[in-house]
Design a protein around this motif. Structure first.
Motif, PDB file in Angstrom:
ATOM      1  N   ALA A  70       0.827  -1.211   0.000  1.00 26.43           N
ATOM      2  CA  ALA A  70       0.000   0.000   0.000  1.00 26.43           C
ATOM      3  C   ALA A  70       0.859   1.259   0.000  1.00 26.43           C
ATOM      4  CB  ALA A  70      -0.930   0.000   1.214  1.00 26.43           C
ATOM      5  N   GLN A  71       1.991   1.195   0.679  1.00 30.12           N
ATOM      6  CA  GLN A  71       2.852   2.369   0.784  1.00 30.12           C
ATOM      7  C   GLN A  71       3.788   2.522  -0.415  1.00 30.12           C
ATOM      8  OE1 GLN A  71       4.839   1.565   4.498  1.00 30.12           O
ATOM      9  NE2 GLN A  71       3.157   2.358   5.743  1.00 30.12           N
ATOM     10  N   SER A  72       4.317   1.409  -0.902  1.00 28.54           N
ATOM     11  CA  SER A  72       5.417   1.487  -1.865  1.00 28.54           C
ATOM     12  C   SER A  72       5.215   0.681  -3.141  1.00 28.54           C
ATOM     13  CB  SER A  72       6.722   1.020  -1.192  1.00 28.54           C
ATOM     14  OG  SER A  72       6.981   1.777  -0.030  1.00 28.54           O
ATOM     15  N   GLY A  73       4.214  -0.180  -3.185  1.00 26.09           N
ATOM     16  CA  GLY A  73       4.064  -1.051  -4.338  1.00 26.09           C
ATOM     17  C   GLY A  73       5.197  -2.069  -4.415  1.00 26.09           C
ATOM     18  N   MET A  74       5.349  -2.681  -5.586  1.00 26.74           N
ATOM     19  CA  MET A  74       6.446  -3.617  -5.814  1.00 26.74           C
ATOM     20  C   MET A  74       6.785  -3.570  -7.294  1.00 26.74           C
ATOM     21  SD  MET A  74       8.661  -5.649  -4.602  1.00 26.74           S
ATOM     22  CE  MET A  74       8.057  -5.755  -2.927  1.00 26.74           C
ATOM     23  N   ALA A  75       7.817  -2.816  -7.602  1.00 19.60           N
ATOM     24  CA  ALA A  75       8.164  -2.568  -9.000  1.00 19.60           C
ATOM     25  C   ALA A  75       9.367  -3.394  -9.424  1.00 19.60           C
ATOM     26  CB  ALA A  75       8.463  -1.081  -9.212  1.00 19.60           C
ATOM     27  N   GLY A  76       9.284  -3.954 -10.616  1.00 16.45           N
ATOM     28  CA  GLY A  76      10.398  -4.704 -11.178  1.00 16.45           C
ATOM     29  C   GLY A  76      10.484  -4.489 -12.678  1.00 16.45           C
ATOM     30  N   ASN A  77      11.563  -5.001 -13.247  1.00 11.22           N
ATOM     31  CA  ASN A  77      11.823  -4.829 -14.677  1.00 11.22           C
ATOM     32  C   ASN A  77      11.893  -6.201 -15.344  1.00 11.22           C
ATOM     33  OD1 ASN A  77      13.541  -4.587 -17.155  1.00 11.22           O
ATOM     34  ND2 ASN A  77      13.549  -2.429 -16.571  1.00 11.22           N
ATOM     35  N   PRO A  78      11.195  -6.410 -16.468  1.00 14.19           N
ATOM     36  CA  PRO A  78      11.156  -7.732 -17.106  1.00 14.19           C
ATOM     37  C   PRO A  78      12.354  -8.073 -17.983  1.00 14.19           C
ATOM     38  CG  PRO A  78       9.694  -6.220 -18.263  1.00 14.19           C
ATOM     39  CD  PRO A  78      10.225  -5.470 -17.069  1.00 14.19           C
ATOM     40  N   HIS A  79      13.368  -7.209 -18.047  1.00 10.44           N
ATOM     41  CA  HIS A  79      14.454  -7.421 -18.997  1.00 10.44           C
ATOM     42  C   HIS A  79      15.189  -8.742 -18.752  1.00 10.44           C
ATOM     43  CE1 HIS A  79      17.704  -6.591 -21.779  1.00 10.44           C
ATOM     44  NE2 HIS A  79      18.570  -6.828 -20.817  1.00 10.44           N
ATOM     45  N   GLN A  80      15.530  -9.045 -17.502  1.00 11.61           N
ATOM     46  CA  GLN A  80      16.290 -10.265 -17.239  1.00 11.61           C
ATOM     47  C   GLN A  80      15.491 -11.513 -17.598  1.00 11.61           C
ATOM     48  OE1 GLN A  80      17.738  -9.921 -13.141  1.00 11.61           O
ATOM     49  NE2 GLN A  80      19.765  -9.430 -13.934  1.00 11.61           N
ATOM     50  N   LEU A  81      14.216 -11.516 -17.302  1.00 11.52           N
ATOM     51  CA  LEU A  81      13.390 -12.668 -17.648  1.00 11.52           C
ATOM     52  C   LEU A  81      13.283 -12.805 -19.166  1.00 11.52           C
ATOM     53  CD1 LEU A  81      11.635 -15.029 -16.844  1.00 11.52           C
ATOM     54  CD2 LEU A  81       9.710 -13.453 -16.560  1.00 11.52           C
ATOM     55  N   ARG A  82      13.151 -11.700 -19.853  1.00  7.87           N
ATOM     56  CA  ARG A  82      13.109 -11.734 -21.327  1.00  7.87           C
ATOM     57  C   ARG A  82      14.396 -12.344 -21.888  1.00  7.87           C
ATOM     58  NH1 ARG A  82      12.594  -6.647 -22.028  1.00  7.87           N
ATOM     59  NH2 ARG A  82      10.317  -6.656 -21.958  1.00  7.87           N
ATOM     60  N   TYR A  83      15.521 -11.963 -21.330  1.00  2.10           N
ATOM     61  CA  TYR A  83      16.813 -12.499 -21.755  1.00  2.10           C
ATOM     62  C   TYR A  83      16.889 -14.004 -21.522  1.00  2.10           C
ATOM     63  CZ  TYR A  83      21.647 -13.945 -20.848  1.00  2.10           C
ATOM     64  OH  TYR A  83      22.823 -14.648 -20.800  1.00  2.10           O
ATOM     65  N   LEU A  84      16.465 -14.444 -20.338  1.00  2.84           N
ATOM     66  CA  LEU A  84      16.562 -15.855 -19.994  1.00  2.84           C
ATOM     67  C   LEU A  84      15.589 -16.716 -20.801  1.00  2.84           C
ATOM     68  CD1 LEU A  84      16.910 -15.397 -16.151  1.00  2.84           C
ATOM     69  CD2 LEU A  84      18.671 -16.355 -17.652  1.00  2.84           C
ATOM     70  N   LEU A  85      14.409 -16.197 -21.076  1.00  5.75           N
ATOM     71  CA  LEU A  85      13.423 -16.940 -21.862  1.00  5.75           C
ATOM     72  C   LEU A  85      13.750 -16.948 -23.352  1.00  5.75           C
ATOM     73  CD1 LEU A  85      10.065 -15.674 -20.282  1.00  5.75           C
ATOM     74  CD2 LEU A  85      10.969 -18.003 -20.114  1.00  5.75           C
ATOM     75  N   GLY A  86      14.441 -15.899 -23.794  1.00  6.81           N
ATOM     76  CA  GLY A  86      14.665 -15.746 -25.224  1.00  6.81           C
ATOM     77  C   GLY A  86      13.441 -15.235 -25.950  1.00  6.81           C
ATOM     78  N   GLN A  87      12.488 -14.691 -25.210  1.00  5.74           N
ATOM     79  CA  GLN A  87      11.262 -14.123 -25.770  1.00  5.74           C
ATOM     80  C   GLN A  87      10.600 -13.267 -24.698  1.00  5.74           C
ATOM     81  OE1 GLN A  87       9.204 -17.817 -26.604  1.00  5.74           O
ATOM     82  NE2 GLN A  87       8.035 -17.691 -24.708  1.00  5.74           N
TER      83      GLN A  87
END
Length: 284
Positions: A252-269
């Motif tokens: 509620a105070q801060s959310g939870m933010a992340g970036n999908p770049h590493q997962l995209r790299y590991l999946l190859g898509q």
């Protein structure tokens, strides 16, 4: 042989299934006999039953194991001790690799179940073992708990404000990456954040459901007091309730933010989008 701990939970079952597709032999570590059938169906070749806090069971579970994929039970009050026992067992057998299923942003002290994972990471870093740390954000699958309310009432009931912005990830993407990490070289001493989408407000999540289901869906925040009352009525233990409330308060105070770049790299898509996840899980 790969040992998967916490194997009967939704994460463990997904990991076992992904490894089965790769033709890899696995041993599931579960807490009781009632969980044997589910892990066998998911693909476990062998099963060890026992308490994760029992060092003797760890010695049995790690016999002839080359790799441990360690998943602690969700919000476990002794997660650090579990991590210490896991590392001790891995060191005892020698030349054992560990892949630790951690969490995004484990350094957040306001969320005890995140901070416990940071402590386990530190134990692992100091162990002398070859390791990889995976840090997934919250699963899209968690939204399925709200699906009856969404489909029957057009309501997304969440225990934080509608403006709360969270990054989510599809557990199937996490399992695919875990199997990749476990079966190919080159990931030693890496820490990977696994994020499926940039942060979305709960209003945006409801709008996505509305678009896919072709019906109005609105966010209806649930008070912490109401959530606690529901949890106690279901028999949830006080430690889990207190830990979950800490998480909701932080969200509620801060959310939870992340970036999908590493997962995209590991999946190859591109990672699975929330829209595609909803389509997949609500079709038919």
């Amino acid at each position: 042989m790969i040992l998967v701990t916490g194997a009967a939970g939704k994460t463990g079952l997904a990991i076992l299934a992904a490894l089965k597709q790769q033709g890899v032999k696995t041993r599931a570590f579960v807490k009781d006999d009632e969980q044997i059938l589910s892990v066998r169906k998911a693909g476990a070749n062998e099963v060890v039953v026992g308490d994760l806090l029992d060092a003797d069971v760890w010695r049995l579970a790690t016999t002839a194991v080359s790799t441990i994929y360690h998943i602690a039970p969700n919000m476990h009050p002794q997660e650090v001790r579990l991590g210490q026992l896991m590392v001790a067992a891995a060191r005892a057998i020698g030349n054992c690799r560990v892949v630790y299923h951690s969490v995004i942003h484990p350094q957040i002290r306001e969320m005890p179940h995140h901070f416990s994972k940071l402590k386990v990471e530190n134990v692992l870093f100091n162990s002398g073992l070859s390791y990889t740390v995976l840090q997934p954000t919250a699963y899209m699958q968690n939204l399925l708990a709200y699906l009856p309310s969404i489909q029957n009432e057009g309501v997304l009931p969440v225990p934080y404000p509608a403006k709360t912005r969270l990054s989510l990830v599809d557990l199937q993407d996490v399992a695919t990456v875990a199997a990749k990490i476990l079966t190919e070289p080159g990931h030693e001493y890496a820490t990977y954040e696994l994020v499926g989408n940039r942060p979305m407000s709960q209003t945006a999540v409801a709008d996505t459901f509305s678009h896919i289901l072709q019906r109005p869906v609105e966010v209806r925040p649930v008070s912490i007091d109401a959530w606690e009352a529901q949890a106690r009525a279901k028999g949830t233990d006080e430690f889990t309730i207190e830990t979950a409330v800490s998480m909701f308060t932080y969200y509620a105070q801060s959310g939870m933010a992340g970036n999908p770049h590493q997962l995209r790299y590991l999946l190859g898509q591109n990672p699975t989008s929330l829209a595609d996840f909803i389509k997949r899980t609500t079709s038919g």
